[in-house]
Design a protein around this motif. Structure first.
Motif, PDB file in Angstrom:
ATOM      1  N   GLY A 121       0.802  -1.217   0.000  1.00 29.16           N
ATOM      2  CA  GLY A 121       0.000   0.000   0.000  1.00 29.16           C
ATOM      3  C   GLY A 121       0.835   1.266   0.000  1.00 29.16           C
ATOM      4  N   PHE A 122       2.062   1.202   0.509  1.00 31.25           N
ATOM      5  CA  PHE A 122       2.922   2.382   0.527  1.00 31.25           C
ATOM      6  C   PHE A 122       3.256   2.868  -0.879  1.00 31.25           C
ATOM      7  N   ARG A 123       3.241   1.955  -1.851  1.00 29.70           N
ATOM      8  CA  ARG A 123       3.612   2.350  -3.220  1.00 29.70           C
ATOM      9  C   ARG A 123       2.633   3.380  -3.775  1.00 29.70           C
ATOM     10  N   ASN A 124       1.348   3.092  -3.634  1.00 31.92           N
ATOM     11  CA  ASN A 124       0.344   4.049  -4.104  1.00 31.92           C
ATOM     12  C   ASN A 124       0.340   5.304  -3.249  1.00 31.92           C
ATOM     13  N   ALA A 125       0.464   5.111  -1.920  1.00 32.82           N
ATOM     14  CA  ALA A 125       0.370   6.243  -0.996  1.00 32.82           C
ATOM     15  C   ALA A 125       1.511   7.236  -1.191  1.00 32.82           C
ATOM     16  N   LEU A 126       2.718   6.740  -1.453  1.00 34.30           N
ATOM     17  CA  LEU A 126       3.878   7.621  -1.545  1.00 34.30           C
ATOM     18  C   LEU A 126       4.225   8.025  -2.968  1.00 34.30           C
ATOM     19  N   LEU A 127       3.950   7.151  -3.933  1.00 36.61           N
ATOM     20  CA  LEU A 127       4.317   7.436  -5.314  1.00 36.61           C
ATOM     21  C   LEU A 127       3.130   7.741  -6.209  1.00 36.61           C
ATOM     22  N   GLY A 128       1.923   7.313  -5.797  1.00 37.64           N
ATOM     23  CA  GLY A 128       0.736   7.529  -6.619  1.00 37.64           C
ATOM     24  C   GLY A 128       0.741   6.727  -7.893  1.00 37.64           C
ATOM     25  N   LYS A 129       1.385   5.541  -7.874  1.00 37.53           N
ATOM     26  CA  LYS A 129       1.513   4.736  -9.087  1.00 37.53           C
ATOM     27  C   LYS A 129       0.376   3.731  -9.204  1.00 37.53           C
ATOM     28  N   GLU A 130      -0.018   3.462 -10.426  1.00 39.78           N
ATOM     29  CA  GLU A 130      -1.031   2.460 -10.673  1.00 39.78           C
ATOM     30  C   GLU A 130      -0.414   1.070 -10.672  1.00 39.78           C
ATOM     31  N   LEU A 131      -1.225   0.063 -10.411  1.00 37.68           N
ATOM     32  CA  LEU A 131      -0.732  -1.310 -10.294  1.00 37.68           C
ATOM     33  C   LEU A 131      -0.152  -1.828 -11.596  1.00 37.68           C
ATOM     34  N   THR A 132      -0.700  -1.414 -12.710  1.00 37.68           N
ATOM     35  CA  THR A 132      -0.301  -1.994 -13.986  1.00 37.68           C
ATOM     36  C   THR A 132       1.166  -1.763 -14.307  1.00 37.68           C
ATOM     37  N   SER A 133       1.774  -0.750 -13.700  1.00 40.27           N
ATOM     38  CA  SER A 133       3.153  -0.415 -14.032  1.00 40.27           C
ATOM     39  C   SER A 133       4.160  -1.362 -13.397  1.00 40.27           C
ATOM     40  N   ASN A 134       3.743  -2.138 -12.382  1.00 38.43           N
ATOM     41  CA  ASN A 134       4.709  -3.012 -11.712  1.00 38.43           C
ATOM     42  C   ASN A 134       4.010  -4.160 -10.992  1.00 38.43           C
ATOM     43  N   SER A 135       2.928  -4.670 -11.557  1.00 37.92           N
ATOM     44  CA  SER A 135       2.111  -5.658 -10.846  1.00 37.92           C
ATOM     45  C   SER A 135       2.875  -6.953 -10.572  1.00 37.92           C
ATOM     46  N   GLY A 136       3.782  -7.340 -11.475  1.00 38.65           N
ATOM     47  CA  GLY A 136       4.539  -8.570 -11.271  1.00 38.65           C
ATOM     48  C   GLY A 136       5.427  -8.496 -10.050  1.00 38.65           C
ATOM     49  N   HIS A 137       6.114  -7.371  -9.875  1.00 39.95           N
ATOM     50  CA  HIS A 137       6.989  -7.214  -8.721  1.00 39.95           C
ATOM     51  C   HIS A 137       6.192  -7.035  -7.432  1.00 39.95           C
ATOM     52  N   LEU A 138       5.017  -6.416  -7.508  1.00 40.42           N
ATOM     53  CA  LEU A 138       4.158  -6.309  -6.329  1.00 40.42           C
ATOM     54  C   LEU A 138       3.675  -7.693  -5.896  1.00 40.42           C
ATOM     55  N   LEU A 139       3.337  -8.534  -6.869  1.00 42.45           N
ATOM     56  CA  LEU A 139       2.961  -9.912  -6.553  1.00 42.45           C
ATOM     57  C   LEU A 139       4.129 -10.622  -5.869  1.00 42.45           C
ATOM     58  N   GLU A 140       5.315 -10.412  -6.379  1.00 40.68           N
ATOM     59  CA  GLU A 140       6.513 -11.013  -5.776  1.00 40.68           C
ATOM     60  C   GLU A 140       6.684 -10.538  -4.337  1.00 40.68           C
TER      61      GLU A 140
END
Length: 405
Positions: free
Chosen positions: A291-310
């Motif tokens: 959750g920190f990724r969206n909160a701090l960077l405002g990035k959408e999931l599609t840009s790094n969903s594989g690494h978030l799954l990891e």
């Protein structure tokens, strides 16, 4: 919303109950350490209503006066409340608020008939000073945000698991963030930003000197943005300097150490599978909460969903009490080398999808370089499962919910 019982952690606490060790519950702020302590106290009271139990939360006004006194004053306060002829269960929440708390723990540890449990929000609890003073006397239980199974219980999103998982990846596992997400996701991100700022003020600035806040924040953003990628302080320093945030290797290393100490990131070392030894370079870092990724960077999931799954798989491996490394097999890399509590090894690859034949071949290739017969698993979001040349392909959601209580 109902309270979610954290069965796995309670099982660990029960296993070490009455053992001659200080049980140290660590973890990032707002992860639920106080709630876990209360759940374990309730469990003890349920088993024996006549139990002698003293619980002190040094973060609340009722007991804050004790944190402002010396460790000896708190020691005297506790020992006066002890029952001499029975086991006394002592719970000290946010112990790092007490100056020289290590002396307090040492004093209580040598007292007869005390079973001691403490929590804290930064890694100073297990620092070299404390480890030297209390060698062989502590057992750490590192508490992580909610798993996907726990997220489903708290949010009630049981009907569409795929959609729920996307929400979980975006929101993360902080209990309060999950509750707020039901009302409005915007509140969730504001809350996570406040959690991050609280950690920065209380667990970093109070312990370390930050010479450049902009460089420090740039390192945070870099690590969040490169989850699952091998990094080095030198490369980070070069990249940040080229982008205008001038810094050097030494400063980057210090900032990363601070972030790990505050439990914002977890460092994973590389392991040479053939040579059976740890390697000292090109480690990876995973965020304590996606959750920190969206909160701090405002990035959408599609840009790094594989690494978030990891990242999510890595945290779940820790929750299941595994040791985890990044695997090196010749020039190939295995996402995770996992050793469970019984000592058995597993090799795990994680990919968002392997429906493309080239992607599948790339993900399976590292397994071909491993000659032993330990279990090999490919975890994806694809519905397709089965076995491929001895490699077991499983769906990530099925794997995350396996054996969940």
């Amino acid at each position: 919303m109902k309270n979610v019982i954290r069965h796995s952690y309670l099982e660990t606490l029960s296993r070490f109950c009455d053992k001659n060790l200080i049980k140290v519950i660590t973890g990032v702020r707002r992860v639920g350490k106080s709630t876990l302590m209360q759940q374990f106290q309730d469990l003890l009271m349920e088993k024996n209503p006549e139990i002698s139990l003293l619980s002190i939360n040094l973060d609340i006004p009722e007991y804050r006066f004790l944190a402002e006194k010396s460790w000896k004053d708190l020691y005297d306060f506790i020992t006066k409340a002890l029952h001499p002829n029975k086991m006394n269960y002592i719970f000290l929440d946010e112990i790092q608020n007490v100056t020289e708390f290590e002396k307090l723990l040492e004093g209580l540890f040598v007292q007869p008939n005390i079973d001691l449990y403490v929590t804290g929000s930064n890694a100073y609890l297990l620092s070299s000073e404390l480890a030297t003073l209390l060698t062989g006397r502590t057992y750490e239980i590192n508490l992580l945000p909610f798993s996907f199974a726990e997220y489903l219980k708290l949010s009630g999103k049981q009907e569409n698991l795929n959609k729920a998982f996307v929400d979980y990846m975006r929101i993360g596992g902080f209990p309060e963030a999950i509750k707020l997400s039901v009302t409005n996701p915007v509140y969730t991100y504001q809350y996570l930003q406040s959690v991050y700022n609280n950690i920065y003020r209380n667990d970093i600035l109070k312990r370390f000197k930050i010479y450049s806040e902009s460089s420090y924040q740039a390192v945070v953003n870099y690590l969040i943005n490169t989850i699952g990628s091998s990094v080095s302080s030198g490369n980070i320093a070069k990249t940040l300097t080229a982008n205008g945030a001038k810094t050097d290797n030494k400063s980057v290393s210090r900032y990363i150490e601070m972030l790990v100490d505050a439990f914002l990131f977890y460092k994973v070392n590389r392991y040479d599978i053939k040579g059976k030894q740890l390697l000292a370079t090109q480690e990876k870092y995973y965020s304590v909460d996606t959750g920190f990724r969206n909160a701090l960077l405002g990035k959408e999931l599609t840009s790094n969903s594989g690494h978030l799954l990891e990242n999510i798989i890595y945290l779940e491996l820790l929750r299941r009490r595994n040791q985890v490394w990044i695997g090196k097999a010749d020039l190939a890399e295995v996402d995770f080398v996992v050793r469970n509590e019984e000592g058995y090894l597993q090799y795990i690859q994680v990919s968002q999808t392997v429906q493309n034949p080239d992607t599948l071949a790339r993900e399976l290739a590292p397994f071909d370089r491993i000659n032993d017969h330990n279990e090999k698993i490919l975890i994806t979001m694809d519905y397709e499962t089965g076995s491929r040349n001895g490699v077991k392909q499983v769906n990530a959601i099925d794997w995350l919910l396996k054996d969940s209580q």
